[in-house]
Design a protein around this motif. Structure first.
Motif, PDB file in Angstrom:
ATOM      1  N   PRO A  44      20.686  61.698 -21.141  1.00  0.00           N
ATOM      2  CA  PRO A  44      19.871  61.269 -22.279  1.00  0.00           C
ATOM      3  C   PRO A  44      18.489  61.922 -22.153  1.00  0.00           C
ATOM      4  CG  PRO A  44      19.851  59.583 -20.595  1.00  0.00           C
ATOM      5  CD  PRO A  44      20.780  60.669 -20.111  1.00  0.00           C
ATOM      6  N   SER A  45      17.642  61.756 -23.135  1.00  0.00           N
ATOM      7  CA  SER A  45      16.254  62.191 -22.978  1.00  0.00           C
ATOM      8  C   SER A  45      15.685  61.416 -21.800  1.00  0.00           C
ATOM      9  CB  SER A  45      15.453  61.890 -24.243  1.00  0.00           C
ATOM     10  OG  SER A  45      15.891  62.720 -25.289  1.00  0.00           O
ATOM     11  N   SER A  46      15.244  62.131 -20.776  1.00  0.00           N
ATOM     12  CA  SER A  46      14.817  61.466 -19.543  1.00  0.00           C
ATOM     13  C   SER A  46      13.987  62.423 -18.687  1.00  0.00           C
ATOM     14  CB  SER A  46      16.044  60.989 -18.753  1.00  0.00           C
ATOM     15  OG  SER A  46      16.908  62.067 -18.473  1.00  0.00           O
ATOM     16  N   VAL A  47      13.523  61.899 -17.565  1.00  0.00           N
ATOM     17  CA  VAL A  47      12.758  62.707 -16.611  1.00  0.00           C
ATOM     18  C   VAL A  47      13.552  62.809 -15.310  1.00  0.00           C
ATOM     19  CG1 VAL A  47      10.634  62.872 -15.260  1.00  0.00           C
ATOM     20  CG2 VAL A  47      10.540  62.020 -17.608  1.00  0.00           C
ATOM     21  N   LEU A  48      13.746  64.036 -14.839  1.00  0.00           N
ATOM     22  CA  LEU A  48      14.381  64.279 -13.548  1.00  0.00           C
ATOM     23  C   LEU A  48      13.289  64.404 -12.493  1.00  0.00           C
ATOM     24  CD1 LEU A  48      16.774  67.199 -14.597  1.00  0.00           C
ATOM     25  CD2 LEU A  48      17.185  64.744 -14.798  1.00  0.00           C
ATOM     26  N   THR A  49      13.539  63.871 -11.314  1.00  0.00           N
ATOM     27  CA  THR A  49      12.611  64.037 -10.194  1.00  0.00           C
ATOM     28  C   THR A  49      13.207  65.075  -9.262  1.00  0.00           C
ATOM     29  OG1 THR A  49      11.906  61.730 -10.373  1.00  0.00           O
ATOM     30  CG2 THR A  49      11.407  62.871  -8.312  1.00  0.00           C
ATOM     31  N   LEU A  50      12.409  66.090  -8.946  1.00  0.00           N
ATOM     32  CA  LEU A  50      12.868  67.202  -8.114  1.00  0.00           C
ATOM     33  C   LEU A  50      12.039  67.237  -6.836  1.00  0.00           C
ATOM     34  CD1 LEU A  50      12.707  69.846 -10.981  1.00  0.00           C
ATOM     35  CD2 LEU A  50      14.618  68.313 -10.442  1.00  0.00           C
ATOM     36  N   ARG A  51      12.702  67.286  -5.689  1.00  0.00           N
ATOM     37  CA  ARG A  51      12.005  67.432  -4.414  1.00  0.00           C
ATOM     38  C   ARG A  51      12.391  68.788  -3.831  1.00  0.00           C
ATOM     39  NH1 ARG A  51       9.714  62.694  -3.528  1.00  0.00           N
ATOM     40  NH2 ARG A  51      10.790  60.810  -4.192  1.00  0.00           N
ATOM     41  N   THR A  52      11.373  69.541  -3.425  1.00  0.00           N
ATOM     42  CA  THR A  52      11.643  70.850  -2.840  1.00  0.00           C
ATOM     43  C   THR A  52      11.915  70.714  -1.346  1.00  0.00           C
ATOM     44  OG1 THR A  52       9.361  71.369  -2.258  1.00  0.00           O
ATOM     45  CG2 THR A  52      10.067  71.918  -4.514  1.00  0.00           C
ATOM     46  N   GLU A  53      12.362  71.794  -0.745  1.00  0.00           N
ATOM     47  CA  GLU A  53      12.625  71.807   0.696  1.00  0.00           C
ATOM     48  C   GLU A  53      11.346  71.587   1.496  1.00  0.00           C
ATOM     49  OE1 GLU A  53      14.445  75.624   1.113  1.00  0.00           O
ATOM     50  OE2 GLU A  53      16.375  74.915   0.347  1.00  0.00           O
ATOM     51  N   HIS A  54      10.182  71.846   0.903  1.00  0.00           N
ATOM     52  CA  HIS A  54       8.891  71.681   1.579  1.00  0.00           C
ATOM     53  C   HIS A  54       8.248  70.333   1.277  1.00  0.00           C
ATOM     54  CE1 HIS A  54       9.341  75.858   2.586  1.00  0.00           C
ATOM     55  NE2 HIS A  54       9.474  76.153   1.301  1.00  0.00           N
ATOM     56  N   GLY A  55       8.961  69.455   0.556  1.00  0.00           N
ATOM     57  CA  GLY A  55       8.460  68.116   0.285  1.00  0.00           C
ATOM     58  C   GLY A  55       7.657  67.954  -0.992  1.00  0.00           C
ATOM     59  N   ALA A  56       7.423  69.029  -1.736  1.00  0.00           N
ATOM     60  CA  ALA A  56       6.699  68.910  -3.009  1.00  0.00           C
ATOM     61  C   ALA A  56       7.582  68.209  -4.035  1.00  0.00           C
ATOM     62  CB  ALA A  56       6.304  70.291  -3.522  1.00  0.00           C
ATOM     63  N   VAL A  57       6.943  67.484  -4.942  1.00  0.00           N
ATOM     64  CA  VAL A  57       7.659  66.768  -5.997  1.00  0.00           C
ATOM     65  C   VAL A  57       7.267  67.361  -7.341  1.00  0.00           C
ATOM     66  CG1 VAL A  57       8.013  64.541  -7.121  1.00  0.00           C
ATOM     67  CG2 VAL A  57       7.757  64.644  -4.642  1.00  0.00           C
ATOM     68  N   LEU A  58       8.294  67.657  -8.143  1.00  0.00           N
ATOM     69  CA  LEU A  58       8.115  68.113  -9.515  1.00  0.00           C
ATOM     70  C   LEU A  58       8.896  67.184 -10.426  1.00  0.00           C
ATOM     71  CD1 LEU A  58       8.787  71.933  -9.060  1.00  0.00           C
ATOM     72  CD2 LEU A  58       6.583  70.861  -9.530  1.00  0.00           C
ATOM     73  N   TYR A  59       8.525  67.173 -11.687  1.00  0.00           N
ATOM     74  CA  TYR A  59       9.226  66.369 -12.675  1.00  0.00           C
ATOM     75  C   TYR A  59       9.667  67.289 -13.809  1.00  0.00           C
ATOM     76  CZ  TYR A  59       6.979  62.662 -10.088  1.00  0.00           C
ATOM     77  OH  TYR A  59       6.554  61.838  -9.085  1.00  0.00           O
ATOM     78  N   ALA A  60      10.838  67.023 -14.333  1.00  0.00           N
ATOM     79  CA  ALA A  60      11.355  67.802 -15.460  1.00  0.00           C
ATOM     80  C   ALA A  60      11.760  66.840 -16.570  1.00  0.00           C
ATOM     81  CB  ALA A  60      12.551  68.644 -15.027  1.00  0.00           C
ATOM     82  N   ALA A  61      11.074  66.941 -17.700  1.00  0.00           N
ATOM     83  CA  ALA A  61      11.441  66.156 -18.873  1.00  0.00           C
ATOM     84  C   ALA A  61      12.484  66.951 -19.643  1.00  0.00           C
ATOM     85  CB  ALA A  61      10.220  65.901 -19.748  1.00  0.00           C
ATOM     86  N   ALA A  82      10.475  70.484 -20.199  1.00  0.00           N
ATOM     87  CA  ALA A  82       9.172  70.843 -19.645  1.00  0.00           C
ATOM     88  C   ALA A  82       9.162  70.416 -18.188  1.00  0.00           C
ATOM     89  CB  ALA A  82       8.050  70.155 -20.410  1.00  0.00           C
ATOM     90  N   VAL A  83       8.496  71.193 -17.356  1.00  0.00           N
ATOM     91  CA  VAL A  83       8.429  70.918 -15.916  1.00  0.00           C
ATOM     92  C   VAL A  83       6.971  70.882 -15.502  1.00  0.00           C
ATOM     93  CG1 VAL A  83       9.032  71.769 -13.618  1.00  0.00           C
ATOM     94  CG2 VAL A  83      10.648  72.032 -15.499  1.00  0.00           C
ATOM     95  N   GLY A  84       6.645  69.937 -14.608  1.00  0.00           N
ATOM     96  CA  GLY A  84       5.285  69.869 -14.106  1.00  0.00           C
ATOM     97  C   GLY A  84       5.160  68.920 -12.937  1.00  0.00           C
ATOM     98  N   PRO A  85       4.003  68.948 -12.263  1.00  0.00           N
ATOM     99  CA  PRO A  85       3.785  68.087 -11.102  1.00  0.00           C
ATOM    100  C   PRO A  85       3.320  66.679 -11.469  1.00  0.00           C
ATOM    101  CG  PRO A  85       1.934  69.552 -11.386  1.00  0.00           C
ATOM    102  CD  PRO A  85       2.939  69.919 -12.439  1.00  0.00           C
ATOM    103  N   ASP A  86       2.932  66.448 -12.729  1.00  0.00           N
ATOM    104  CA  ASP A  86       2.430  65.135 -13.152  1.00  0.00           C
ATOM    105  C   ASP A  86       3.461  64.426 -14.017  1.00  0.00           C
ATOM    106  OD1 ASP A  86      -0.055  65.520 -11.880  1.00  0.00           O
ATOM    107  OD2 ASP A  86      -0.759  66.699 -13.601  1.00  0.00           O
ATOM    108  N   LEU A  87       3.775  63.203 -13.644  1.00  0.00           N
ATOM    109  CA  LEU A  87       4.796  62.442 -14.350  1.00  0.00           C
ATOM    110  C   LEU A  87       4.320  61.919 -15.701  1.00  0.00           C
ATOM    111  CD1 LEU A  87       7.567  61.109 -14.428  1.00  0.00           C
ATOM    112  CD2 LEU A  87       6.635  59.210 -13.100  1.00  0.00           C
ATOM    113  N   ALA A  88       3.091  61.451 -15.815  1.00  0.00           N
ATOM    114  CA  ALA A  88       2.625  60.760 -17.029  1.00  0.00           C
ATOM    115  C   ALA A  88       2.818  61.577 -18.305  1.00  0.00           C
ATOM    116  CB  ALA A  88       1.167  60.337 -16.866  1.00  0.00           C
ATOM    117  N   PRO A  89       2.371  62.835 -18.390  1.00  0.00           N
ATOM    118  CA  PRO A  89       2.554  63.551 -19.655  1.00  0.00           C
ATOM    119  C   PRO A  89       4.021  63.819 -19.978  1.00  0.00           C
ATOM    120  CG  PRO A  89       1.498  64.974 -18.024  1.00  0.00           C
ATOM    121  CD  PRO A  89       1.580  63.605 -17.435  1.00  0.00           C
TER     122      PRO A  89
END
Length: 135
Positions: A44-61, A82-89
């Motif tokens: 559905p329209s949603s946000v995916l949480t992505l964790r990299t191998e180095h521990g960084a977190v990205l979000y993909a709407a 859209a992909v970015g490091p901030d969840l709110a937008p």
């Protein structure tokens, strides 16, 4: 694992260093890590949480779409993303897409009711006209 997020017009994300994906479908929340069994689901329209191998977190709407896990990684295909490091937008973008979808559904239902009423009136007029011609 490699993650591709694709829309009809662009590759939004192509990263080989994703260690974990958290997502949600109609059955609930789930996670994907390297070695996951092949899998296909509608998103559905949603946000995916992505964790990299180095521990960084990205979000993909994502504006709905399909998620497929295969031996070479994960593909997400969707109408818009859209992909970015901030969840709110990104969360706000998903909420706006869900609201727009609800409005489209309501407008479609209203149009369907209007067409149905017009059909019923047309049928009643044709039946009434037939009876007037018999008299």
């Amino acid at each position: 694992m490699r993650l591709h997020i694709l829309t009809p017009l662009a590759t939004i994300l192509d990263r080989p260093d994703i260690a974990e994906i958290s997502a949600r479908d109609d059955s609930g929340a789930f996670g994907i890590r390297p070695g996951h069994a092949p899998f296909l689901t509608a998103l559905p329209s949603s946000v995916l949480t992505l964790r990299t191998e180095h521990g960084a977190v990205l979000y993909a709407a994502v504006a709905g779409g399909m998620l497929r896990v295969h031996r070479d990684g994960v593909h997400v295909t969707c109408p818009d993303a859209a992909v970015g490091p901030d969840l709110a937008p990104l969360a706000a973008r998903v909420a706006a897409e869900k609201a727009a979808g609800l409005n489209r559904q309501r407008e479609g239902a209203a149009q369907e009711r209007t067409l149905h009423a017009a059909l019923v009136h047309h049928l009643l007029d044709s039946v009434t006209g037939d009876k007037a011609g018999e008299a």
